[in-house]
Design a protein around this motif. Structure first.
Motif, mmCIF file in Angstrom:
data_model
loop_
_atom_site.group_PDB
_atom_site.id
_atom_site.type_symbol
_atom_site.label_atom_id
_atom_site.label_comp_id
_atom_site.label_asym_id
_atom_site.label_seq_id
_atom_site.Cartn_x
_atom_site.Cartn_y
_atom_site.Cartn_z
ATOM 1 N N ASN A 4 0.803 -1.218 0.000
ATOM 2 C CA ASN A 4 0.000 0.000 0.000
ATOM 3 C C ASN A 4 0.836 1.268 0.000
ATOM 4 O OD1 ASN A 4 -2.613 -0.970 -0.111
ATOM 5 N ND2 ASN A 4 -2.606 -1.459 2.053
ATOM 6 N N ASN A 9 2.137 2.184 -5.652
ATOM 7 C CA ASN A 9 1.072 2.848 -6.401
ATOM 8 C C ASN A 9 1.627 3.559 -7.636
ATOM 9 O OD1 ASN A 9 -1.237 2.181 -4.797
ATOM 10 N ND2 ASN A 9 -0.429 3.546 -3.232
ATOM 11 N N ASN A 55 -4.000 7.551 -5.657
ATOM 12 C CA ASN A 55 -3.625 6.914 -4.392
ATOM 13 C C ASN A 55 -2.166 7.230 -4.053
ATOM 14 O OD1 ASN A 55 -3.537 5.331 -2.110
ATOM 15 N ND2 ASN A 55 -4.061 3.432 -3.132
ATOM 16 N N ASN A 59 -1.492 9.272 -0.888
ATOM 17 C CA ASN A 59 -0.737 8.434 0.050
ATOM 18 C C ASN A 59 -1.412 8.323 1.422
ATOM 19 O OD1 ASN A 59 1.391 6.718 0.590
ATOM 20 N ND2 ASN A 59 2.664 8.341 1.449
ATOM 21 N N ASN A 67 -8.073 5.187 1.839
ATOM 22 C CA ASN A 67 -7.351 4.060 1.261
ATOM 23 C C ASN A 67 -8.318 2.953 0.869
ATOM 24 O OD1 ASN A 67 -4.958 2.514 0.530
ATOM 25 N ND2 ASN A 67 -5.469 1.265 2.314
ATOM 26 N N TYR A 70 -9.937 3.928 -2.365
ATOM 27 C CA TYR A 70 -9.028 3.714 -3.498
ATOM 28 C C TYR A 70 -8.960 2.231 -3.881
ATOM 29 C CZ TYR A 70 -7.165 8.474 -3.232
ATOM 30 O OH TYR A 70 -7.018 9.836 -3.248
ATOM 31 N N GLN A 71 -8.895 1.356 -2.877
ATOM 32 C CA GLN A 71 -8.802 -0.076 -3.164
ATOM 33 C C GLN A 71 -10.092 -0.597 -3.801
ATOM 34 O OE1 GLN A 71 -5.756 -0.925 -3.034
ATOM 35 N NE2 GLN A 71 -5.348 0.914 -1.853
ATOM 36 N N ALA A 163 -6.508 -3.433 4.398
ATOM 37 C CA ALA A 163 -7.048 -2.152 4.864
ATOM 38 C C ALA A 163 -8.135 -2.353 5.920
ATOM 39 C CB ALA A 163 -7.610 -1.357 3.689
#
Length: 170
Positions: A4, A9, A55, A59, A67, A70-71, A163
């Motif tokens: 991650n 990314n 992402n 960060n 996060n 984003y995933q 996550a």
């Protein structure tokens, strides 16, 4: 291994960029005209690259809501890519007489049909999508894209799982 972090990314976004550059190379240098399903696969790759780039720039921490978003977005783009490239591979695997007839070019359909009807028409496939004009190690371009999208979906699924795991106390 932390998949991650920002570097992973950026690497994923760069791979998506390279896939698009390679597709443009095959189109403009080698003269391979993309079919409508190829164009939709390019859109899925671009969307996945944008998610990865955002992402990387943002960060977020691994357990943050952003996060997870984003995933999920990355996983959705990979799943859409699997669906499109899987349909493309299926059309290419049909015997020659069973492939659907060639349809109108994508730009013409976009001009005269509503957007959702264009998507439905393209996903039902056309004869030009069944044609195999390039292979590497016996696998066609849509086959390679299917493999890439499956790997991306697995990575996004793993990252999403991580996550949602509870952080370990120090």
């Amino acid at each position: 291994m932390n998949l991650n972090n920002r570097g992973w990314n950026f690497l994923g976004a760069f791979i998506c960029y390279q896939l698009l550059v390679t597709a443009l190379y095959f189109q403009y240098v080698d003269g391979l005209e993309p079919c409508p399903l190829c164009m939709f696969q390019r859109v899925a790759v671009a969307a996945m690259g944008i998610v990865l780039l955002l992402n990387a720039i943002h960060n977020p921490t691994i357990h943050s809501i952003s996060n997870r978003i984003y995933q999920i977005l990355g996983l959705l783009t990979a799943l859409v890519g699997i669906g499109i490239s899987g349909r493309h591979v299926y059309l290419q695997s049909l015997p020659e007489g069973e492939a659907p007839a060639c349809g109108a070019p994508l730009d013409y359909m976009m001009d005269i049909l509503p957007f959702m009807e264009v998507i439905q028409t393209v996903l039902t496939g056309a004869g030009e999508c069944a044609k195999i004009s390039w292979r590497f190690w016996g696998i066609s371009m849509p086959g390679w894209m299917l493999i890439i999208f499956i790997i991306a979906a697995l990575v996004f699924s793993f990252r999403l799982f991580k996550a949602f795991q509870q952080p370990k106390p120090l």
